[in-house]
Design an enzyme around this catalytic site. Structure first.
Site, short mmCIF file in Angstrom:
data_model
loop_
_atom_site.label_atom_id
_atom_site.label_comp_id
_atom_site.label_asym_id
_atom_site.label_seq_id
_atom_site.Cartn_x
_atom_site.Cartn_y
_atom_site.Cartn_z
N GLY A 48 41.75 44.73 43.60
CA GLY A 48 40.85 43.47 43.76
C GLY A 48 40.36 43.54 45.08
O GLY A 48 40.04 44.52 45.75
N GLU A 49 40.66 42.26 45.62
CA GLU A 49 40.16 42.12 47.19
C GLU A 49 41.40 41.58 47.74
O GLU A 49 41.77 40.42 47.57
CB GLU A 49 39.12 40.85 47.18
CG GLU A 49 38.37 40.86 48.34
CD GLU A 49 37.53 42.36 48.91
OE1 GLU A 49 37.23 43.05 47.87
OE2 GLU A 49 37.80 42.69 49.98
N SER A 50 41.92 42.53 48.78
CA SER A 50 43.25 42.10 49.46
C SER A 50 43.20 40.88 50.27
O SER A 50 44.21 40.07 50.43
CB SER A 50 43.69 43.26 50.31
OG SER A 50 42.55 43.64 51.15
N CYS A 80 45.46 50.33 45.24
CA CYS A 80 44.15 49.76 45.82
C CYS A 80 44.51 48.62 46.80
O CYS A 80 45.25 48.56 47.62
CB CYS A 80 42.97 49.81 44.60
SG CYS A 80 41.40 49.98 45.56
N ARG A 100 41.30 49.82 55.42
CA ARG A 100 40.20 49.33 54.15
C ARG A 100 39.04 49.97 53.90
O ARG A 100 38.46 50.12 55.22
CB ARG A 100 40.24 47.82 54.30
CG ARG A 100 41.64 47.05 54.10
CD ARG A 100 41.47 45.59 54.19
NE ARG A 100 40.70 45.17 53.13
CZ ARG A 100 39.85 43.76 53.44
NH1 ARG A 100 39.61 43.34 54.46
NH2 ARG A 100 38.84 43.69 52.30
N ILE A 128 37.78 52.79 43.86
CA ILE A 128 36.59 51.77 43.88
C ILE A 128 36.77 51.16 45.31
O ILE A 128 37.75 50.29 45.55
CB ILE A 128 36.87 50.96 42.63
CG1 ILE A 128 36.71 51.63 41.22
CG2 ILE A 128 35.78 49.86 43.15
CD1 ILE A 128 37.20 50.96 40.27
N ARG A 129 36.11 51.38 46.11
CA ARG A 129 35.78 50.62 47.65
C ARG A 129 37.37 50.76 47.99
O ARG A 129 37.93 49.90 48.36
CB ARG A 129 35.43 49.48 47.53
CG ARG A 129 33.99 49.32 46.83
CD ARG A 129 33.27 48.30 47.32
NE ARG A 129 34.02 46.82 47.28
CZ ARG A 129 34.30 46.16 48.57
NH1 ARG A 129 33.70 46.61 49.85
NH2 ARG A 129 34.72 45.01 48.56
N HIS A 165 43.17 53.93 41.13
CA HIS A 165 43.48 52.91 39.98
C HIS A 165 43.96 53.63 38.84
O HIS A 165 43.14 54.00 38.06
CB HIS A 165 42.28 52.21 39.56
CG HIS A 165 41.79 51.19 40.63
ND1 HIS A 165 41.92 49.79 40.41
CD2 HIS A 165 41.00 51.06 41.62
CE1 HIS A 165 41.49 49.20 41.41
NE2 HIS A 165 40.80 50.11 42.26
N GLU A 167 45.40 52.56 36.26
CA GLU A 167 45.19 51.87 35.10
C GLU A 167 43.91 51.97 34.31
O GLU A 167 43.67 51.52 33.26
CB GLU A 167 45.47 50.28 35.45
CG GLU A 167 44.54 49.45 36.19
CD GLU A 167 44.17 49.86 37.69
OE1 GLU A 167 44.91 50.92 38.24
OE2 GLU A 167 43.49 49.20 38.41
N1 GLN Z 1 38.12 46.87 49.14
C1 GLN Z 1 39.34 46.43 48.70
C2 GLN Z 1 40.12 45.85 49.73
O1 GLN Z 1 39.93 45.95 50.77
C3 GLN Z 1 40.11 46.99 47.57
C4 GLN Z 1 39.18 47.50 46.54
C5 GLN Z 1 40.05 47.69 45.11
O2 GLN Z 1 41.18 47.09 45.21
N2 GLN Z 1 39.51 48.28 44.24
O3 GLN Z 1 40.91 44.71 49.39
#
Ligand code: GLN
Length: 182
Positions: A48-50, A80, A100, A128-129, A165, A167
């Site tokens: 997600g977004e840390s 991630c 990151r 993913i990113r 990921h 999952e």
């Molecule tokens: N870019 C997100 C972050 O820095 C991590 C991306 C992800 O969990 N798929 O938190």
């Protein structure tokens, strides 16, 4: 077996589906009282977004109890953003320094397969990113997978972190490893 899945934000449902397929019960952690309904046998910190996840963990009073449980030996899988949460400067239970969004914008998302020590070969890896691990900071922690010369997974006793990921692919070996640690 009851496994807590942090469900504040991000890709937590996919983890629950994999764990349920493996026969585990999952409990979504959205508030402090969900956590206090434990103890649980293991914890998943999803992608997600840390930055968002850290802010919510703090605001909800979950940060310190979760940190203490992991430090006390609770098996954990962080993927991630979840890997970022485990790293130095965040929860800090794993001795890793992460970068990151390490693959930049164009290469933000990609798929490959690779070997993971202790898991086997041909592990599907969806990024993913994603972050990668810039440095493993102690001998207690070891790199267990690399892609293009960068560390993308690590293990420190009962803690497993992946930049990708698991999952999102049809391969349950990393979740099975988590369950085997319970
Ligand atoms: N870019 C997100 C972050 O820095 C991590 C991306 C992800 O969990 N798929 O938190």
């Amino acid at each position: 077996m009851r496994i807590a899945v942090l469900a504040l934000q991000g890709a937590f449902i996919e983890h629950e589906q994999v764990l349920q397929r493996l026969g585990a019960e999952t409990v979504e952690i959205r508030q402090l009282r969900d956590w206090q309904a434990g103890p649980y046998d293991a914890l998943v910190l999803p992608g997600g977004e840390s930055t968002v996840q850290m802010r919510l963990l703090r605001e909800l009073g979950l940060l310190e109890p979760i940190r203490q449980a992991i430090a006390g030996g609770l098996p954990v899988l962080g993927t991630c953003a979840g890997m970022i949460l485990l790293s130095n400067g965040y929860l800090g239970t794993m001795d890793i320094r992460v970068r990151r969004n390490a693959y930049g914008r164009q290469l933000g998302s990609f798929h490959t397969v690779g070997a993971v020590d202790g898991i086997g070969t041909d592990v599907p890896m969806t990024f993913i990113r994603a972050p990668y691990i810039e440095e493993v900071l102690s001998a207690d922690c070891r790199a267990i997978a690399e892609v293009d010369g960068h560390i993308v997974a690590a293990r420190q006793g009962h803690q497993i972190a992946t930049a990708f990921h698991p999952e999102l692919d049809d391969d349950t070996r990393l979740h099975q490893l988590l369950i085997s640690l319970c």
